[in-house]
Structure formats: C-alpha cells, structure tokens
Design an enzyme around this catalytic site. Structure first.
Site, PDB file in Angstrom:
ATOM      1  N   VAL A 285       7.727 -29.527 -26.724  1.00  0.00           N
ATOM      2  CA  VAL A 285       8.809 -28.549 -26.550  1.00  0.00           C
ATOM      3  C   VAL A 285       8.425 -27.209 -27.178  1.00  0.00           C
ATOM      4  CG1 VAL A 285      11.159 -27.993 -27.227  1.00  0.00           C
ATOM      5  CG2 VAL A 285      10.624 -30.260 -26.354  1.00  0.00           C
ATOM      6  N   ALA A 286       7.798 -27.277 -28.348  1.00  0.00           N
ATOM      7  CA  ALA A 286       7.432 -26.042 -29.033  1.00  0.00           C
ATOM      8  C   ALA A 286       6.305 -25.319 -28.311  1.00  0.00           C
ATOM      9  CB  ALA A 286       7.025 -26.352 -30.472  1.00  0.00           C
ATOM     10  N   ILE A 288       5.051 -25.741 -25.021  1.00  0.00           N
ATOM     11  CA  ILE A 288       5.053 -25.417 -23.592  1.00  0.00           C
ATOM     12  C   ILE A 288       5.667 -24.037 -23.402  1.00  0.00           C
ATOM     13  CG2 ILE A 288       6.046 -26.012 -21.354  1.00  0.00           C
ATOM     14  CD1 ILE A 288       5.814 -28.914 -22.167  1.00  0.00           C
ATOM     15  N   GLU A 290       7.594 -22.340 -21.686  1.00  0.00           N
ATOM     16  CA  GLU A 290       8.570 -22.352 -20.600  1.00  0.00           C
ATOM     17  C   GLU A 290       9.250 -20.979 -20.447  1.00  0.00           C
ATOM     18  OE1 GLU A 290       8.976 -24.056 -23.454  1.00  0.00           O
ATOM     19  OE2 GLU A 290      10.656 -22.961 -24.310  1.00  0.00           O
ATOM     20  N   ASP A 332       5.474  14.776  -0.862  1.00  0.00           N
ATOM     21  CA  ASP A 332       5.967  15.881  -0.049  1.00  0.00           C
ATOM     22  C   ASP A 332       5.788  17.162  -0.834  1.00  0.00           C
ATOM     23  OD1 ASP A 332       6.882  14.529   2.137  1.00  0.00           O
ATOM     24  OD2 ASP A 332       8.851  14.146   1.274  1.00  0.00           O
ATOM     25  N   ASP A 614      11.977  11.420   2.524  1.00  0.00           N
ATOM     26  CA  ASP A 614      13.409  11.664   2.440  1.00  0.00           C
ATOM     27  C   ASP A 614      14.166  11.393   3.741  1.00  0.00           C
ATOM     28  OD1 ASP A 614      12.242  13.768   3.717  1.00  0.00           O
ATOM     29  OD2 ASP A 614      12.749  15.265   2.202  1.00  0.00           O
ATOM     30  N   ASP A 618      11.013   8.663   7.706  1.00  0.00           N
ATOM     31  CA  ASP A 618      10.056   8.352   6.649  1.00  0.00           C
ATOM     32  C   ASP A 618      10.118   6.887   6.249  1.00  0.00           C
ATOM     33  OD1 ASP A 618       9.084  10.895   6.514  1.00  0.00           O
ATOM     34  OD2 ASP A 618      10.471  11.535   4.947  1.00  0.00           O
ATOM     35  N   ASN A 708       9.114 -22.842 -33.588  1.00  0.00           N
ATOM     36  CA  ASN A 708       9.269 -22.363 -32.219  1.00  0.00           C
ATOM     37  C   ASN A 708      10.432 -21.371 -32.121  1.00  0.00           C
ATOM     38  OD1 ASN A 708       8.670 -22.395 -29.425  1.00  0.00           O
ATOM     39  ND2 ASN A 708      10.456 -23.715 -29.089  1.00  0.00           N
TER      40      ASN A 708
HETATM   41  P1  ATP Z   1       7.742  18.551   3.259  1.00  0.00           P
HETATM   42  O1  ATP Z   1       7.340  17.385   4.080  1.00  0.00           O
HETATM   43  O2  ATP Z   1       6.786  18.967   2.238  1.00  0.00           O
HETATM   44  O3  ATP Z   1       9.147  18.496   2.788  1.00  0.00           O
HETATM   45  P2  ATP Z   1       8.598  20.637   4.940  1.00  0.00           P
HETATM   46  O4  ATP Z   1       9.933  20.545   4.384  1.00  0.00           O
HETATM   47  O5  ATP Z   1       7.941  21.936   4.920  1.00  0.00           O
HETATM   48  O6  ATP Z   1       7.586  19.696   4.307  1.00  0.00           O
HETATM   49  P3  ATP Z   1       9.674  20.232   7.519  1.00  0.00           P
HETATM   50  O7  ATP Z   1      11.027  20.318   6.936  1.00  0.00           O
HETATM   51  O8  ATP Z   1       9.360  19.200   8.505  1.00  0.00           O
HETATM   52  O9  ATP Z   1       8.599  20.045   6.405  1.00  0.00           O
HETATM   53  O10 ATP Z   1       9.350  21.662   8.112  1.00  0.00           O
HETATM   54  C1  ATP Z   1       8.245  21.897   8.914  1.00  0.00           C
HETATM   55  C2  ATP Z   1       8.298  23.290   9.455  1.00  0.00           C
HETATM   56  O11 ATP Z   1       9.429  23.437  10.284  1.00  0.00           O
HETATM   57  C3  ATP Z   1       8.424  24.376   8.408  1.00  0.00           C
HETATM   58  O12 ATP Z   1       7.172  24.844   8.027  1.00  0.00           O
HETATM   59  C4  ATP Z   1       9.230  25.447   9.095  1.00  0.00           C
HETATM   60  O13 ATP Z   1       8.392  26.330   9.770  1.00  0.00           O
HETATM   61  C5  ATP Z   1      10.034  24.688  10.113  1.00  0.00           C
HETATM   62  N1  ATP Z   1      11.418  24.497   9.679  1.00  0.00           N
HETATM   63  C6  ATP Z   1      11.833  23.934   8.540  1.00  0.00           C
HETATM   64  N2  ATP Z   1      13.166  23.868   8.478  1.00  0.00           N
HETATM   65  C7  ATP Z   1      13.628  24.386   9.617  1.00  0.00           C
HETATM   66  C8  ATP Z   1      14.928  24.598  10.191  1.00  0.00           C
HETATM   67  N3  ATP Z   1      16.029  24.229   9.553  1.00  0.00           N
HETATM   68  N4  ATP Z   1      15.007  25.162  11.394  1.00  0.00           N
HETATM   69  C9  ATP Z   1      13.909  25.488  12.055  1.00  0.00           C
HETATM   70  N5  ATP Z   1      12.686  25.349  11.602  1.00  0.00           N
HETATM   71  C10 ATP Z   1      12.509  24.790  10.393  1.00  0.00           C
END
Ligand code: ATP
Length: 876
Positions: A285-286, A288, A290, A332, A614, A618, A708
């Site tokens: 007991v001491a 093992i 567990e 990102d 995000d 993704d 133990n």
């Molecule tokens: P990460 O992945 O690092 O967050 P990010 O935010 O730059 O990158 P996206 O949000 O996909 O990536 O943006 C990609 C591109 O799209 C940007 O470089 C910009 O030119 C364009 N973009 C971003 N937001 C908008 C929007 N609300 N309307 C139109 N074009 C946009």
C-alpha cells in the site's frame, strides 16, 4: 401553427417580444427562472462526496489491507488478546488517506470547472433595446438573437432578418453542406431539414448576418430533444496521465511481486505468517504509486489556474503538456503581433495632386464610408479596426457619416471574408444605383476596367495599373496596411446579382494606407522565442511587403529568411511546401484554407506547432495544429470551440508566456514523479534488504503506512507548483514525450537505494548502540524517523537539476510548508507519549536525534554529488 408557418409578426406576438428592442432585462430574468438555463444536460453529473470517498477504496491492495486488519482483530479476539489498536490505526490511516484523496480530487475538479466557465460560449442578444453579450446559458425564449459569421447558435429560432445567412448543421442533421437560410413563410408540414427559415441550436453561422427570435432553449430544442451532446466529447485523460497510469500500474506490479517475495522469504525463515502478511500488504500500500495520475491532474489544474491569471485559458488539458514542447508558433499579424489600432496616414490615387485636392480626397473617403460596417454610438464609432480607421479618416476629412448613411442607405451587400478579401455594398444614388467595393488592392485591381485618373474616368490600362501597383507597393513597404476602393454605377437596381456580377468592370477610385504599430511587448516575446529554440512565424492576410516590413521590425523576419504568398503556396505541392517552409518566416496574403497546409508542412518535419486563429474558417487549422490558440477578444465562438486554448488579450506575448508556463508545468510533473518513485523505492529497499539478510523487520506495518501518509501527497503537490527555473526559456524545446529521459530512471533507482540504505543504517545504529539486549524498538524508531525525514529532505533535491545552492531556498513556500507539517507529524508521533505507544516507538534522546538528523540530511550532499557527476558526464 408551427413557428415556420407563421409570419415574423405572428411569431413575435406569440413570443411576446419586440424585434427592435428584444425582451426587457426583467422579463428575461423571469423567463430564465421559469424555463431554466439554456443547456442540454450532459453525462452523469457531479459525483457526491460519498461516492467519491467510496471510490478511494476501490483498490485491491487497500481492500486487502482492510481485510487483513479485520482479520487481525478476529485473530486477536480468538487468542483472547483483545488487541484492536493496530487494526484501528490502520483503518484510521486508510480513511485519512482517502480523505486526502477526495480533497485533492475535488480541488482539481473545482479548478477545472471554474476554468470551463471562463471559456463558456457567449451570445449577442437585444435586451431592453441594447445589444448585449451574455452567456449562452442565459438565453431565453423570446430573446432576439443577433447572428454573425462565426457565431455558435445556442437556441432554436425563427429568422426575422436574413443577410446571406449560411449555417452548418452537421452536429444535428449530419448534413455537412452549408445551408442557405430564407425569411419566408413555409408550409406547416415542412420537414425539419427543409425549414430554411429556422436556425437550430448546435449549428453555427458560416457566413452572413441575421436576426432571430428564439423559439426554444435547452432541452426543448431539436438537439435537446434528440439528447445529443452539444459539446464534443472531451478527452478524459491526457497522454501524460495515460502514460503515468500505465507506468504506475507496471511499478505497482513490480512492488507487488517484491512484496510477495518478501512474504515468501519471511515464511521460509519461519517468521510468524500473519504479521509477515501485514508487513507485506502495508508495504504494498505504501509503495504502490497509485496516486501518480491524480498528482498529474492536480499539477495540471493548478498550472491552468496560474495560466488563467496570465490571460491564457486552457480548454483541453493535454495542451498544457504539448505547449512546453512547442517548436513553431504561427501567429496572425493583425491584433496579435500589432496593436490593431489603425490609423489612416496616406491616401493615394492614379495621377497627381491628390494631396492638395480636398474634394478628390473627400470622394475617396465617402466611398470608404459607404462600403463600411461601422456604427455610430454617441460620439464613438464602433466596428472592426480597419473600417473604423477609414470612417474616422472620413469624418476628419469632412464627411458626415450619419448624413451620408441617411442619404444613401445600404440596400444590398456582399460581406467581407478573409478568402475573398473584398466587400461590396449597393446604394441608391440620385435616381440610379451605385455599388462600392473595397478590399485588398492587388485583388481589387483585377476587378477594375476603369479608374479615376486625376479625378476623370479613364481606362485602367497597363500604365495606370503599374502606377497603382507601384503606389500600393510603396505604402506596403512602409509597413502600411492598404485597402483600395472602387465603384460602379448602375441604371437598374442590381439587387439579385451575384458577387461575381457585382464586382466586374469596376472603376478604381483610390487607396488608403493605414498604420498599425507593432505591440511593444511583441518584440521582446519574439526574442524570447528565438532564444528558446522556438520559431515565430507570421501568417497574415495582408500584403507581402506590409507583412515583411512589420515582421522585420519585430525580428521575426531576418536577413536570409523567405516570404511566401498564398498564390505561391497554391502552386506548390505539399512536398515543395515542406521544403520551402524550412526557412520561411512570413506567409502573406494567405487565406484560412492555406493555414492547414502550413501547419501540416511544419508537422511533417516532426515539429510541434502552435497556431492562432479567429474566424470560422480558421477552425480546421486550429484543430490541425498541436496547439490551436483562439483569440478571446476578437475571435469567433467557432474558433474558440475548435481551439485548445484561448488568448484573453489576443496577444502574441501571451502565447510565449504560456509556453514558459507549459515548460514549467512539465518539469514540475517530472519532479513530482521523480520524488514519488524514488521515495517508494526507498521504502521497498528498506524492508527487502533487511529481509534478504535475515534481519528483523526494520519497520512495522503501521509505521510504513504512516511514512506513506507523511511523505507522499503533500511534498509531491508542492513540487508540482514549483516556480519555473529561471533559464527554462534558454533551452531548446524538449523533443518527444518521454517523461523519463535524461537518465531519470537511473537517478530514481540510485536515490531510492540511498534512502533505503539510510533507513537501514539508522536501524542498525539504533539497534546496536542504543537498544537494550534483544529489543528493536530504538532501532525501529530511528529507521522510522530517518525513512520519512530523509524523504522530506530529498524533496528539496528535486527542485532543480542544478545545484540547490544556485536557487533560493525560500523559492517554494508550499514545499517548506509541506516539510514543516511532515516534520511535525513525524516528530510528534515519536515524542508524544500516547502516540509513541500506539505506533510502537520510543521517544528518542538527544544523541539519537543527532544520528537521525545526520542521516536524514545526508540526501542533500549525496544528491549534490550525483548532480555534479551528471553535469561532468553531460559535458563530455
Ligand atoms: P491577419 O491574418 O494577420 O489578421 P489581416 O487581418 O490583415 O491578417 P484579413 O483581415 O484577411 O487579414 O485582411 C486581408 C486584406 O483584406 C487586408 O490586407 C486588407 O487589404 C483587406 N481588408 C481587410 N479588412 C477589410 C474590410 N473590412 N473590407 C475590405 N477589405 C478589407
């Protein structure tokens, strides 16, 4: 009437709610009380104290011990001795041990529950006319749910407003395709799969936006009815726990065999069988281990709490283990490495003179304002940072947001997505219509046939295209994030057009470059990574030059590294990508789908990869990564659901901090295991060696059980919360998952032998020098004291692989506390007379204590010596 066969007005009336304001807080509260919380009951529910307590006895050896104790009572009764004390003490110790077990278990479980609550899903609802984010469990029937891409749908509901809503309902229907939603009224007999004007709890929003009136919550939902589990099955045990469980069982078997041998040898030597049996079972007991998996759970749970205070919420326990061995961190850019506080610093268009021409600037800014999702709340503009920056710039440039939105309201839209990197809106414009498209310049240019050159419409020919590209590249190389805008006028209302039709033959108007400064703490975090042998990699949807400029500023991109774009990636085979990933630190203009390939490419080389994300899309990458990290602030619920951990502050530095914690936790588990096993081996050695030489048994059964109790849990748990070694991030990540690497097995064996020898030495000295003729009591007392005190001392050896003199002796207050409590218990049992009698020991005098102290302290110099030899050997 069914919900889907009613008009929205009828639905609202029946639910006694308002589309514009939702329920009042008061009403919602009342409904929550009557209808109950919005959750589907899961699993067996919590175990009560009694069940937990009884579960502690669900162990063969413990049962055997109790059986033996009861038998000893019976035998002594039979012999007319009426000596129940031994049995009572054994039972008391066993019960006390069980109590400790329950205490530990419930502490760990509580910690895990609390953390679970932190990562519980949320929902956006209208309450009393205001948009509010509340825990999904508090959603009630009649709530107006606001849905956006990436949201989990937490209740069944009828759609009131639909902006291209697409959902994924595979969790309920098994149908994996995206389902396009509708607003209209359906026939009463419509099959569940065709109720396009309803949303179902347990599904999620792939794209679009919508407003929904909640018709059912909790067990009343479709998914509640089929009683399917909403949340995916959590893994019950981490790989480490599993492995330790196995190791524990193996060692337990070993201990059992040795105990059997001891028993057999005792019989051969004609020792009385019953006491021999008691000794063997008590030893088992001491010895093992567990408690190994339980200790790991506690250490992991405490570690998770510590991480939660540092903005990391762990959703899946195994992630803590994996974190420590992370070799690549894919992050990102926007918001994680940068501050996500955008500010427009430049505008550009084809031709000259934009700087001086207020009107032309205002026109570009007006377009940016039309094609924009921000809202105005009092003096504040709220919305996505890129869009907010554009709206703020427009306001500074003299555009009245509210006036513009009123004059040219939005009548159609194609929402922004990270795949398309474009967004389009449609507005009435002086009897005609205009569509405005904004997005990533390189992609928008391909959709433009015309442009404004010096303010006049012209063909977007090769020369002008190169000029636009040049200006875009120039801004990007200065680390600016660039968004371009274009428009097209329509004579007919372009309402039912597809994205493709809307975004064709556009007129390119201009571009805005915005600054998004790096997070100040990110640079230091990148440096820590690189010293710790971890490769930070930037993955972004942004332009390659922008990404490279910021990566260089942060130290992620260094001379000789390469930058890969999504387009290049697309043309590569998986093998080529694996090769290319070798020295690539920036992936630009990638879409979420590429992320999975990037993760896999790194993993192919055997690397442990952490990946941030995000959006809804993704989720696959977060799942594919060894450690998926979702954003707590800007992340969607779906991303959070797919992730192993959540970064509450969306910050890269937090990942690095979490890796540091992860490494510390892994080390601490190793320390606790090392301690427990070497101690247990010490206990076995003491009895086994004495038996081999035919000596009297150095410890009695209750003494073994007491040792133990004193030495097992407390010091091990204290080691589990040891502060991390200062240089833990100066070393490369550990490879593989072997808990017993680096010669741990041999040092466990050596140290176990050491403890056993010390206890035997105490027994011998006590017996020869201090015992009266024929008695063993002083010898046993001294062996008893040395066996437990030397283990308590030995616990300090575990704190570092380096010399103990290099770390602060006060660094772990928990261990000091465990040490003092242990000493108090041990010395108390010997020095307090009634206790001494019960435990069959005698109070020791000064001289005897001196010998005990010397022997109990011996593990310090001995293990220091061992560490020295180890270091020497490793240097060679
Ligand atoms: P990460 O992945 O690092 O967050 P990010 O935010 O730059 O990158 P996206 O949000 O996909 O990536 O943006 C990609 C591109 O799209 C940007 O470089 C910009 O030119 C364009 N973009 C971003 N937001 C908008 C929007 N609300 N309307 C139109 N074009 C946009």
């Amino acid at each position: 009437m069914e919900w889907w066969s009613m008009t929205p007005t009828e639905v609202l009336k029946k639910l006694r709610t308002e589309e514009r304001t939702g329920l009042s807080e008061n009403e919602a509260k009342k409904r929550l009380e009557t209808d109950g919380r919005n959750r589907t009951e899961q699993g067996e529910g919590k175990k009560g104290f009694r069940r937990r307590f009884l579960a502690q006895f669900n162990d063969f050896m413990i049962l055997l011990l109790i059986g033996a104790a009861v038998a000893s009572v019976a035998i002594s009764y039979w012999n007319g001795e009426k000596d129940f004390l031994d049995a009572a003490i054994i039972l008391a110790i066993v019960v006390l041990n069980a109590f400790l077990g329950v205490l530990q278990e419930s502490r760990a479980e509580k910690a895990l529950e609390a953390l679970k609550a932190l990562s519980a899903p949320k929902a956006s609802v209208l309450r009393g006319g205001e948009e509010k984010e509340i825990p999904a469990e508090e959603v009630v029937q009649g709530d107006i749910l606001l849905l956006a891409a990436g949201d989990y749908i937490c209740a069944d509901g009828r759609i009131l407003e639909n902006q291209g809503l697409k959902t994924e309902e595979s969790a309920i229907t098994g149908e994996a395709l995206a389902i396009e939603k509708e607003e209209g009224v359906l026939a009463e007999k419509t099959l569940p799969s065709d109720r396009k004007n309803m949303v179902l709890a347990g599904s999620y929003v792939l794209a679009g936006r919508g407003t929904v009136a909640v018709t059912a919550t909790g067990m009343a939902t479709e998914i509640g009815k089929i009683a399917a589990l909403l949340a995916e099955q959590e893994e019950r045990e981490t790989p480490l726990q599993k492995k330790l469980g196995e190791t524990g069982r193996l060692l337990g078997m070993g201990a059992l065999i040795i105990c059997g041998i001891i028993f057999g040898m005792g019989l051969l030597r004609r020792q009385p069988p019953f006491p021999m049996f008691m000794t063997s079972v008590s030893l088992a007991v001491a010895a093992i281990p567990e408690g190994l998996p339980a200790i790991v759970t506690i250490v992991l749970a405490i570690g998770m709490q510590r991480m939660a205070r540092k903005n990391t919420i762990i959703r899946r326990l195994p992630a803590v283990e994996t974190l420590g061995s992370a070799e690549v961190i894919c992050s990102d850019k926007t918001g994680t490495l940068t501050q996500n506080r955008m500010k427009v610093t430049r505008l550009a268009a084809i031709g000259k003179g934009l700087e001086q021409d207020e009107e032309k600037r205002r026109f570009i800014l007006t377009l940016f304002t039309l094609c924009n999702d921000v809202k105005r709340q009092g003096t504040k503009i709220i919305g996505e940072p890129t869009e907010k920056a554009l709206a703020e710039a427009a306001e500074e440039g003299g555009v009245s947001l509210k006036g513009l939105w009123k004059e040219m309201p939005r009548i159609g839209e194609v929402p922004f997505s990270s795949e398309r990197k474009l967004m389009t809106t449609v507005h009435p414009s002086g009897g005609k219509w205009i569509s405005v498209t904004k997005g990533a310049p390189d992609i928008l240019f391909e959709k433009c046939a015309y442009c404004l050159d010096g303010g006049r419409q012209a063909v977007f020919d090769g020369r002008r295209k190169s000029e636009a590209r040049l200006k875009n590249g120039e801004m990007a190389a200065n680390a600016l994030r660039v968004v371009a805008v274009a428009f097209r006028e329509w004579d007919e209302e372009p309402l039912f057009f597809t994205a493709e039709e809307l975004e064709r033959d556009l007129v390119f108007a201009g571009m805005a470059g915005m600054m998004d400064p790096p997070r100040p703490e990110a640079q230091a975090a990148v440096e820590i990574c690189q010293r710790a042998g971890i490769r930070p990699v930037m993955i972004t949807g942004d332009h390659a030059l922008t990404a490279q400029a910021i990566a260089a500023e942060l130290g992620i991109y260094r001379a000789g590294d390469t930058v890969l774009t999504g387009q290049e990636l697309e043309q590569m085979s998986d093998e080529a990508l694996e090769r290319a990933a070798e020295d690539c630190t920036v992936f630009a203009r990638v879409s979420p789908a590429h992320k999975v390939r990037i993760v896999k490419a790194f993993q192919k080389e055997g690397r442990v990869v952490a990946m941030t994300g995000d959006g809804v899309n993704d989720a696959p990458a977060l799942k594919a990564a060894d450690i998926g990290c979702a954003m707590g602030k800007n992340g969607t619920e779906v991303a959070k659901g797919a992730a192993d951990m959540i970064l509450m502050d969306d910050n890269f530095a937090t990942i690095v901090e979490a890796v540091r914690e992860g490494r510390g936790i892994y080390e601490n588990i190793r320390k606790a295991v090392h301690f427990l096993l070497s101690s247990n081996i010490g206990e076995i050695m003491t009895i086994f060696v004495a038996m081999c030489f035919g000596w009297a048994t150095p410890l009695l059964p209750i003494q073994l059980l007491w040792v133990n109790l004193v030495t097992d849990s407390l010091p091990a748990i204290a080691l589990g919360v040891d502060p991390a070694d200062a240089d833990s991030m100066e070393q490369p990540p550990r490879r593989g998952n072997s808990l017993f690497s680096d010669g741990m097995v041999s040092s466990i064996a050596l140290e176990g032998a050491m403890i056993g020898m010390l206890a035997l030495l105490a027994f011998g000295i006590g017996h020869i020098y201090f015992d009266e003729e024929g008695a063993y009591i002083t010898g046993r007392t001294m062996a008893f004291a040395v066996l437990s005190l030397s283990q308590l001392i030995h616990a300090f050896n575990m704190r570092s692989e380096h010399s103990l003199f290099r770390i602060s002796p006060l660094g772990n207050p928990m261990l000091l506390l465990a040490f003092f409590i242990g000493c108090l218990m041990q010395i108390g049992v010997i020095m307090v007379l009634p206790l001494a009698e019960i435990f069959k020991v005698c109070p020791l005098n000064g001289k005897e204590w001196l010998v005990v102290a010397a022997l109990a302290l011996a593990p310090l110099p001995i293990v220091e010596l061992e560490k020295l030899c180890d270091r020497r050997r490793r240097k060679k």
